[in-house]
Structures are given as C-alpha cells and as structure tokens.
Design an enzyme around this catalytic site. Sequence first.
Site, PDB file in Angstrom:
ATOM      1  N   HIS A  77      57.543  34.090  23.567  1.00  0.00           N
ATOM      2  CA  HIS A  77      57.748  35.109  22.544  1.00  0.00           C
ATOM      3  C   HIS A  77      56.399  35.476  21.924  1.00  0.00           C
ATOM      4  O   HIS A  77      55.393  34.796  22.157  1.00  0.00           O
ATOM      5  CB  HIS A  77      58.730  34.616  21.468  1.00  0.00           C
ATOM      6  CG  HIS A  77      58.255  33.444  20.672  1.00  0.00           C
ATOM      7  ND1 HIS A  77      58.730  32.159  20.855  1.00  0.00           N
ATOM      8  CD2 HIS A  77      57.332  33.351  19.692  1.00  0.00           C
ATOM      9  CE1 HIS A  77      58.126  31.350  20.020  1.00  0.00           C
ATOM     10  NE2 HIS A  77      57.254  32.039  19.289  1.00  0.00           N
TER      11      HIS A  77
HETATM   12  P1  TYD Z   1      61.314  28.652  18.632  1.00  0.00           P
HETATM   13  O1  TYD Z   1      60.213  29.209  17.803  1.00  0.00           O
HETATM   14  O2  TYD Z   1      62.141  29.625  19.431  1.00  0.00           O
HETATM   15  O3  TYD Z   1      60.740  27.528  19.602  1.00  0.00           O
HETATM   16  P2  TYD Z   1      59.749  27.617  20.849  1.00  0.00           P
HETATM   17  O4  TYD Z   1      59.056  28.924  20.807  1.00  0.00           O
HETATM   18  O5  TYD Z   1      58.845  26.481  20.671  1.00  0.00           O
HETATM   19  O6  TYD Z   1      60.509  27.453  22.085  1.00  0.00           O
HETATM   20  O7  TYD Z   1      62.242  27.782  17.688  1.00  0.00           O
HETATM   21  C1  TYD Z   1      63.269  26.971  18.209  1.00  0.00           C
HETATM   22  C2  TYD Z   1      64.428  26.994  17.205  1.00  0.00           C
HETATM   23  O8  TYD Z   1      64.003  26.433  15.961  1.00  0.00           O
HETATM   24  C3  TYD Z   1      64.946  28.403  16.914  1.00  0.00           C
HETATM   25  O9  TYD Z   1      66.357  28.319  16.826  1.00  0.00           O
HETATM   26  C4  TYD Z   1      64.375  28.725  15.563  1.00  0.00           C
HETATM   27  C5  TYD Z   1      64.221  27.372  14.899  1.00  0.00           C
HETATM   28  N1  TYD Z   1      63.064  27.310  13.988  1.00  0.00           N
HETATM   29  C6  TYD Z   1      63.261  27.169  12.622  1.00  0.00           C
HETATM   30  O10 TYD Z   1      64.411  27.121  12.137  1.00  0.00           O
HETATM   31  N2  TYD Z   1      62.179  27.094  11.789  1.00  0.00           N
HETATM   32  C7  TYD Z   1      60.921  27.157  12.258  1.00  0.00           C
HETATM   33  O11 TYD Z   1      59.941  27.073  11.473  1.00  0.00           O
HETATM   34  C8  TYD Z   1      60.710  27.305  13.677  1.00  0.00           C
HETATM   35  C9  TYD Z   1      59.335  27.387  14.279  1.00  0.00           C
HETATM   36  C10 TYD Z   1      61.817  27.376  14.501  1.00  0.00           C
END
Ligand code: TYD
Length: 137
Positions: A50
């Site tokens: 992303h």
């Molecule tokens: P995401 O940023 O999509 O993870 P990655 O890019 O590392 O694969 O986040 C994973 C999940 O965690 C998503 O459901 C959103 C949640 N999240 C939070 O609730 N708070 C946060 O600060 C972050 C970074 C993620």
Amino acid sequence: MLSAETIEFQSIGDSRGELVALESGGNVPFAIKRVYYMTGLSPDTPRGFHAHRKLEQIAVCVAGSCRFILDNGRSRKQAWLRTPRQGLYIGNIIWREMHDFSHDCVLMVLASELYDEADYIRDYDTFRSLAAGRMSG
Ligand code: TYD
C-alpha cells in the site's frame, strides 16, 4: 527529505551495550504521533502493499532484518534493514512492500499521523495514477 531514503542513526555504545535515540525535529523529520511495531513475522508472508496519501513514516528493524521494496510510481528500489542503527524514511505516495522477514525481526514504525484507514491507498493502479498526477503537477 527525498521520498524514500535510508537514515543512519548515531548509536551511543559502550561496554554496557548500544543506545539509539530518535527525536522529532532531530533525526526524525516530522512530529511523531504514533509508534507501532510488528513481531511474529514470517519470511514467506510479505506485508505492506500500500501507499499513504499523507502519512510519513520511519521504519526501523530494532531486531532482525527485512527487505523493503519502495516504488514512487516511476521506479522501484530495494532497501534492506539489518541494523537498529538504520531507519528507512518513507514519504507519502510511496508504494511499499516488506519481504524476507527474519524470524527474530521486530519492525518498529514511527508515524507522522494517527491511524486512519482513509489515508491508505491499497490499490496499485490508484497509486500509480496519484503518483503520475503528482509528478506532472
Ligand atoms: P496494515 O497497515 O494493513 O499492515 P501491513 O501494511 O503491515 O500489512 O495494518 C494491518 C491491520 O492493522 C489493519 O487492519 C489496520 C490495523 N492497524 C491499526 O489498527 N493501527 C495501526 O496503527 C496500524 C499500522 C494498523
């Protein structure tokens, strides 16, 4: 600050071990509003995929290692994080993927904004259009 670059942190080390300090306005070029970290990562399970509309971040492997792919819509580069003495600054509108986590990897991220799902760009084509618009504007 360029849109994605490695930052070398000063480490204060002596016979007791090493200490790295991260400070807003010092070695961190934004006010830190949020810190999160990831553990229990697996080499076969990449993450990320992303970009963010506004968010700036610095990623640090405080333990272990991982490989980032960073894409500004025009070119991709790869960056390994292998030491807690290095951080990876990632500006907005940069597509990021994290791969090859070591089993002991603890990936800590400093963020310029609170969590906001609306700030995410999770579709690669949408990201490419936004990045292209920014470059031509
Ligand atoms: P995401 O940023 O999509 O993870 P990655 O890019 O590392 O694969 O986040 C994973 C999940 O965690 C998503 O459901 C959103 C949640 N999240 C939070 O609730 N708070 C946060 O600060 C972050 C970074 C993620």
